[in-house]
Design an enzyme around this catalytic site. Structure first.
Site, PDB file in Angstrom:
ATOM      1  N   TYR A  85       5.199   2.291  -2.388  1.00 15.73           N
ATOM      2  CA  TYR A  85       6.308   1.965  -1.473  1.00 15.73           C
ATOM      3  C   TYR A  85       7.511   2.024  -1.024  1.00 15.73           C
ATOM      4  O   TYR A  85       8.449   1.400  -1.770  1.00 15.73           O
ATOM      5  CB  TYR A  85       5.991   0.552  -0.808  1.00 15.73           C
ATOM      6  CG  TYR A  85       5.178  -0.019  -0.574  1.00 15.73           C
ATOM      7  CD1 TYR A  85       4.412  -0.244   0.763  1.00 15.73           C
ATOM      8  CD2 TYR A  85       3.774  -0.112  -0.870  1.00 15.73           C
ATOM      9  CE1 TYR A  85       3.191  -0.558   1.560  1.00 15.73           C
ATOM     10  CE2 TYR A  85       2.076  -0.276  -0.624  1.00 15.73           C
ATOM     11  CZ  TYR A  85       1.873  -0.468   1.037  1.00 15.73           C
ATOM     12  OH  TYR A  85       1.002  -0.594   1.537  1.00 15.73           O
TER      13      TYR A  85
ATOM     14  N   LYS B 286      -5.759   1.441 -11.802  1.00 20.91           N
ATOM     15  CA  LYS B 286      -6.939   2.862 -11.680  1.00 20.91           C
ATOM     16  C   LYS B 286      -6.095   3.299 -13.082  1.00 20.91           C
ATOM     17  O   LYS B 286      -5.576   4.823 -13.275  1.00 20.91           O
ATOM     18  CB  LYS B 286      -6.575   3.299 -10.686  1.00 20.91           C
ATOM     19  CG  LYS B 286      -7.677   5.183 -10.700  1.00 20.91           C
ATOM     20  CD  LYS B 286      -8.423   5.255 -10.260  1.00 20.91           C
ATOM     21  CE  LYS B 286      -9.281   5.937 -10.589  1.00 20.91           C
ATOM     22  NZ  LYS B 286     -10.615   6.352  -9.998  1.00 20.91           N
TER      23      LYS B 286
ATOM     24  N   ASP C 103     -11.859   1.881  -7.164  1.00 20.69           N
ATOM     25  CA  ASP C 103     -12.619   2.384  -6.452  1.00 20.69           C
ATOM     26  C   ASP C 103     -14.483   1.291  -6.987  1.00 20.69           C
ATOM     27  O   ASP C 103     -14.530   1.392  -5.302  1.00 20.69           O
ATOM     28  CB  ASP C 103     -13.443   3.888  -6.801  1.00 20.69           C
ATOM     29  CG  ASP C 103     -13.205   4.436  -7.848  1.00 20.69           C
ATOM     30  OD1 ASP C 103     -12.907   3.208  -9.600  1.00 20.69           O
ATOM     31  OD2 ASP C 103     -13.501   5.321  -8.624  1.00 20.69           O
TER      32      ASP C 103
ATOM     33  N   ASP D  19      -2.216  -3.077  -0.830  1.00 19.65           N
ATOM     34  CA  ASP D  19      -2.937  -3.584   0.825  1.00 19.65           C
ATOM     35  C   ASP D  19      -3.794  -3.372   0.541  1.00 19.65           C
ATOM     36  O   ASP D  19      -4.561  -3.752   2.455  1.00 19.65           O
ATOM     37  CB  ASP D  19      -1.842  -3.016   1.238  1.00 19.65           C
ATOM     38  CG  ASP D  19      -1.343  -2.619   2.321  1.00 19.65           C
ATOM     39  OD1 ASP D  19      -1.541  -3.796   2.973  1.00 19.65           O
ATOM     40  OD2 ASP D  19      -0.290  -1.801   2.995  1.00 19.65           O
TER      41      ASP D  19
ATOM     42  N   ASP E 219      -7.011  -6.207   3.389  1.00 21.84           N
ATOM     43  CA  ASP E 219      -7.704  -5.335   4.826  1.00 21.84           C
ATOM     44  C   ASP E 219      -8.919  -5.057   4.261  1.00 21.84           C
ATOM     45  O   ASP E 219      -9.857  -5.647   5.613  1.00 21.84           O
ATOM     46  CB  ASP E 219      -7.087  -4.263   4.938  1.00 21.84           C
ATOM     47  CG  ASP E 219      -5.388  -4.830   5.493  1.00 21.84           C
ATOM     48  OD1 ASP E 219      -5.769  -5.080   5.100  1.00 21.84           O
ATOM     49  OD2 ASP E 219      -5.037  -2.429   5.941  1.00 21.84           O
TER      50      ASP E 219
END
Length: 349
Positions: A131, A185, A218, A242, A246
């Site tokens: 961000y 990751k 993933d 984030d 969602d």
């Protein structure tokens, strides 16, 4: 209990108004002594004061017991140099709101795209990661090194990783399943996610009663669709959290139901998980449940447990019947009527 109310852009004024209606009902029923102070951010503030978040609003947010933050259309703002700051990002940085808590729970009777029930919480680090508007002490973490080359810097720190892990494990320890799934990751981002995992493992060692697993982002995305019941508390860095929150909200019934609370050492901001939806602004079509649920989270954080429970009970009751849902969920009610129904339910029950 002093709350600062910021309506924002697009559907913001409508869903903030609906939230105020519901807060009025619990204030009366539980004698909370709520005092609401309203201030402008977003396009209205930009037009009047030349900035989307005036310094006075930041100071008011610091002085309040909590903030109700409506969605903002920051993608449509002018450049930062012309006053187009992202109010959400600014408040997170200025109030040190390092934790973004996003529950996702399916509700009996409410439609959802995935059949299995879901009841989890995403705990997202809020101040670091990719961000670019909030991860540096000064300036942006994204820049052009030449006209054809753009670089974004991802910042992960020991302090940021440790304290978001502490938040996640504390939440999990208070839930029946007591399980944390840490998302990463590290097979690609070996240094940054490697540092994150190292700090998470240190915190996990202090919570032997909480089960802990680590999962590639993933794989987590796939499993949230195929087997959401395996998750209890999901711990993630900023960008991954984030995205996955969602997805979890959508699997649970839709972003319109996605509540969210930003927490720091001294401050708390309730914020809908979705955006400002300018295409339906002013049409009484927006589902205010996300921000209303976020306000309930804020009240619970501030110690008003009964009021928070009453709001959540009212939302559950409304969603169980097509006649008392908003139109996005196959119902018939508009924004204002939905809020009025919730307020009446709270008053009568």
């Amino acid at each position: 209990m002093d709350l600062l109310v910021l309506s924002g852009d697009g559907i913001g004024p409508e869903i903030v108004g609906a939230t105020e209606t519901v807060l009025g009902a619990v204030n009366t029923r539980f004698d909370l002594g709520l005092r609401l102070t309203r201030a402008e951010i977003g396009f209205p503030a930009l037009e009047r004061l030349g900035t989307t978040i005036p310094a006075a609003v930041i100071e008011a947010a610091k002085a309040a017991d909590g903030v109700i933050l409506g969605p903002v259309s920051h993608n449509a703002y002018p450049p930062v140099a012309k006053g187009g700051l992202n109010p959400s990002g600014v408040l997170r940085r200025e109030l040190e709101l390092f934790a973004n808590i996003r529950p996702a729970r399916s509700r009996d009777g409410a439609p959802r795209p995935v059949v299995p029930a879901i009841d989890l919480v995403v705990v997202r680090e809020n101040l670091e990661g990719f961000y670019a508007d909030r991860n540096m002490a000064s300036g942006s973490g994204e820049f052009l090194v030449e006209p054809d080359v753009a670089i974004a810097m991802r910042k992960i720190t020991v302090k940021g990783s440790a304290r978001i892990a502490e938040a996640a494990f504390a939440i999990a320890a208070a839930r029946p399943r007591a399980k944390v799934t840490t998302i990463h990751k590290a097979n690609v981002l070996r240094l940054s996610d490697g540092l994150f995992l190292t700090e998470v493992r240190k915190v996990a060692a202090r919570y032997p009663q909480v089960a802990h697993e680590e999962l590639l982002v993933d794989s987590a995305a796939a499993l949230l669709v195929r087997d959401p019941g395996r998750f209890d508390v999901i711990l993630a860095t900023n960008m991954f959290g984030d995205i996955l929150s969602d997805l979890a909200a959508e699997v649970a019934g839709g972003l319109g139901l996605g509540a969210s609370l930003n927490l720091g050492p001294e401050h708390a901001v309730a914020q809908a998980q979705h955006g400002s939806a300018p295409d339906i602004a002013g049409q009484d079509r927006a589902n205010p449940a996300s921000l209303i649920g976020s306000a309930a989270m804020l009240l619970r954080h501030l110690g008003a447990q009964d009021a928070a429970q009453a709001i959540e009970k009212a939302i559950d009751a409304a969603l169980a019947n097509p006649q008392t849902r908003t139109r996005d969920l196959g119902g018939v009610l508009g924004t204002a009527a939905f809020a009025t129904w919730l307020a009446n339910f709270i008053t009568e029950h």
